[in-house]
Scaffold this active site. Structure first.
Site, PDB file in Angstrom:
ATOM      1  N   HIS A 162       8.175 -27.009  -1.318  1.00 21.17           N
ATOM      2  CA  HIS A 162       7.499 -28.087  -2.038  1.00 21.17           C
ATOM      3  C   HIS A 162       6.330 -27.548  -2.852  1.00 21.17           C
ATOM      4  O   HIS A 162       5.388 -28.266  -3.167  1.00 21.17           O
ATOM      5  CB  HIS A 162       7.043 -29.152  -1.039  1.00 21.17           C
ATOM      6  CG  HIS A 162       8.205 -29.700  -0.274  1.00 21.17           C
ATOM      7  ND1 HIS A 162       8.855 -30.850  -0.626  1.00 21.17           N
ATOM      8  CD2 HIS A 162       8.868 -29.187   0.788  1.00 21.17           C
ATOM      9  CE1 HIS A 162       9.862 -31.048   0.200  1.00 21.17           C
ATOM     10  NE2 HIS A 162       9.897 -30.060   1.068  1.00 21.17           N
ATOM     11  N   LYS A 207     -14.122   0.039  -4.119  1.00 23.88           N
ATOM     12  CA  LYS A 207     -15.223   0.467  -3.241  1.00 23.88           C
ATOM     13  C   LYS A 207     -16.298   1.176  -4.053  1.00 23.88           C
ATOM     14  O   LYS A 207     -17.486   0.907  -3.888  1.00 23.88           O
ATOM     15  CB  LYS A 207     -14.700   1.444  -2.178  1.00 23.88           C
ATOM     16  CG  LYS A 207     -13.859   0.805  -1.102  1.00 23.88           C
ATOM     17  CD  LYS A 207     -13.573   1.819  -0.013  1.00 23.88           C
ATOM     18  CE  LYS A 207     -12.457   1.350   0.887  1.00 23.88           C
ATOM     19  NZ  LYS A 207     -11.938   2.403   1.749  1.00 23.88           N
ATOM     20  N   GLU A 233       0.826  -1.218   0.000  1.00 19.64           N
ATOM     21  CA  GLU A 233       0.000   0.000   0.000  1.00 19.64           C
ATOM     22  C   GLU A 233       0.854   1.261   0.000  1.00 19.64           C
ATOM     23  O   GLU A 233       0.442   2.298  -0.489  1.00 19.64           O
ATOM     24  CB  GLU A 233      -0.931   0.019   1.222  1.00 19.64           C
ATOM     25  CG  GLU A 233      -2.251  -0.667   0.969  1.00 19.64           C
ATOM     26  CD  GLU A 233      -3.315  -0.380   2.024  1.00 19.64           C
ATOM     27  OE1 GLU A 233      -3.007   0.214   3.078  1.00 19.64           O
ATOM     28  OE2 GLU A 233      -4.470  -0.785   1.807  1.00 19.64           O
TER      29      GLU A 233
HETATM   30  O1  PA5 Z   1      -3.381   1.212   5.928  1.00 21.93           O
HETATM   31  C1  PA5 Z   1      -4.498   1.672   5.726  1.00 21.93           C
HETATM   32  O2  PA5 Z   1      -4.756   2.868   5.888  1.00 21.93           O
HETATM   33  C2  PA5 Z   1      -5.641   0.785   5.315  1.00 21.93           C
HETATM   34  O3  PA5 Z   1      -5.224  -0.515   5.121  1.00 21.93           O
HETATM   35  C3  PA5 Z   1      -6.716   0.797   6.391  1.00 21.93           C
HETATM   36  O4  PA5 Z   1      -6.147   0.392   7.606  1.00 21.93           O
HETATM   37  C4  PA5 Z   1      -7.875  -0.127   6.035  1.00 21.93           C
HETATM   38  O5  PA5 Z   1      -8.399   0.250   4.796  1.00 21.93           O
HETATM   39  C5  PA5 Z   1      -8.963  -0.049   7.092  1.00 21.93           C
HETATM   40  O6  PA5 Z   1      -9.411   1.262   7.235  1.00 21.93           O
HETATM   41  P1  PA5 Z   1     -10.207   1.734   8.520  1.00 21.93           P
HETATM   42  O7  PA5 Z   1      -9.320   1.584   9.698  1.00 21.93           O
HETATM   43  O8  PA5 Z   1     -10.553   3.163   8.239  1.00 21.93           O
HETATM   44  O9  PA5 Z   1     -11.423   0.853   8.627  1.00 21.93           O
END
Ligand code: PA5
Length: 447
Positions: free
Chosen positions: A309, A423, A288
């Site tokens: 394996h 989303k 990310e």
């Molecule tokens: O690293 C990030 O920002 C994302 O992976 C969020 O943690 C994830 O989308 C969950 O978001 P939230 O904590 O707003 O539910």
């Protein structure tokens, strides 16, 4: 003084020279400076840098809540996804008994939910929870993420029906933004205890906030030792401008040079299943943070020797676009030797009397050599043992190295614009209010 996590670049030397790595690491001190001065991209999300100090004032409250939930329930369901899920799971799985759910004793079970929308998973979970005395921790920074919101609605309903609304309110904890989001409003309306995710800490950098530390404390682990480990790593890396002695600069530089040499995929390799979720957490952190603007190293992971394996064949012989980051644990926590058998019917007497860890260590050495011979460079990271202190070190190490690496790549390591695309489509397909136009368009595409 305790040893620190170490990095060894010997197995990358056939691909990038040590001098090149140190030179890029030294140039990258400017990125460390930018992080410390808050002058780089994404600088409103730098709160994680000083969490090893800043979180100290909250540890008493976290431990008190953990003690309360452990004393009144036998199970905690931790709801969250992405950064609101993986850190806690990584540490709990790394440090708990490998067969925790089968342990009887005074064990407290931690179950994760809200990290998928699978109907069978949730229905199975409800079946289990029918017979459990449980609490819920709902974690969402935005307070509006669909997967955990759905799980929370279902589980809250289940718990309230099971024990009544007032008692359920005592067993539900919300970890969310200080002011915004549906979870914050629900907590206020229903009187849930809350913990705050600071504005300046993004989800995937939030393990050392209540997001990670509360579930970890409930599982019975020592969160103070985790924070101490993170602090020791902060001291080793955050202001250390001597690149050769700063493992985070070396790691960030080495992986970027390998990418420039055509190694587009980095595989985290562990030789214990206990590191499986640490690799999942690491994949999210790097995927990310770096995968944007058409850039980034694709983070993957394998569990050895299991995957020797399976994916081992590809790693040894497939497209030469891979490098590995091998995480080694010097000493296991427990001791087990291979018994001698009189008639040696399985022909294993040549290793009789040896500890399993010695066999595993030799598998690790043999694998590293074979992969290196097969043109796979390997960055070796070693920790003395898998405990709270060293998981704290790993967390801070990978976080700070990720931020530096993102700056080397010239991306913002603290945003995740790409997460929005699915989303929007999902909301349109589900006719969420506000998505009417998008719904029309997307339904055309399905025809
Ligand atoms: O690293 C990030 O920002 C994302 O992976 C969020 O943690 C994830 O989308 C969950 O978001 P939230 O904590 O707003 O539910």
């Amino acid at each position: 003084m305790k040893e620190n996590l170490t990095i060894n670049l010997k197995n990358t030397s056939g691909f990038v020279s040590h001098e090149e790595v140190v030179a890029l690491a030294q140039q990258s001190v400017r990125h460390l400076d930018a992080l410390n001065a808050g002058t780089g991209t994404g600088n409103d999300f730098l709160g994680w840098l000083s969490l090893p100090d800043d979180i100290l004032q909250q540890l008493d409250k976290i431990e008190k809540t953990a003690r309360h939930l452990r004393s009144v329930t036998d199970t905690t369901v931790v709801i969250g996804i992405g950064g609101s899920y993986l850190g806690a799971r990584a540490v709990i799985e790394a440090l708990s008994h490998s067969f925790s759910p089968l342990l009887k004793s005074t064990h407290h079970d931690i179950i994760f939910a809200g990290q998928n929308i699978c109907e069978d998973y949730m229905a199975d979970l409800l079946e289990i929870l029918d017979g459990r005395n449980y609490s819920i921790i709902a974690i969402s920074k935005s307070g509006t993420t669909t997967e955990p919101a759905i799980a929370f609605r279902i589980l809250k309903d289940h718990l309230e029906k099971k024990i009544g609304k007032p008692l359920a309110a005592d067993r539900i904890i919300a970890i969310t933004d200080e002011k915004r989001g549906a979870l914050r409003s629900m907590a206020e309306t229903n009187g849930y205890e809350t913990f705050v995710i600071p504005d300046n800490v993004g989800g995937r950098y939030s393990v050392l906030t209540p997001v990670g530390l509360l579930p970890i404390a409930i599982s019975g682990l020592d969160i103070r030792a985790i924070v101490k480990g993170a602090k020791a790593m902060e001291e080793l890396t955050r202001r250390n401008k001597n690149a050769s002695a700063n493992p985070s600069l070396l790691y960030a530089a080495a992986r970027n040079l390998l990418l420039q040499g055509g190694k587009q995929i980095e595989i985290m390799v562990g030789f214990t299943p206990k590191l499986h979720f640490m690799a999942e957490w690491w994949k999210q952190l790097y995927g990310e943070s770096e995968g944007k603007d058409g850039k980034g190293i694709f983070p993957a992971s394998v569990d050895m020797t299991t995957d020797l394996h399976s994916l081992g064949q590809y790693i040894q012989d497939g497209q030469r676009i891979l490098f590995e980051t091998m995480v080694s644990v010097k000493s296991p926590a427990k001791k087990l030797t291979i018994p001698l058998e009189k008639d040696d019917s399985d022909q294993l007497n040549y290793i009789a009397g040896k500890r399993l860890s010695e066999v595993n260590h030799n598998a690790e050495l043999g694998t590293a050599m074979a992969h290196n011979d097969g043109s796979v460079p390997i960055i070796n990271i070693t920790i003395p043992q898998l405990d709270e202190f060293y998981t704290g070190q790993m967390i801070y190490f990978f976080e700070i190295a990720c931020a530096i690496s993102g700056y080397i790549l010239d991306v913002n390591p603290f945003d995740q614009p790409g997460v929005e695309a699915y989303k929007k489509n999902m909301f349109a397909l589900l006719n969420k209010p506000g998505f009417e136009e998008a719904a029309k368009k997307i339904k055309e595409r399905l025809k």
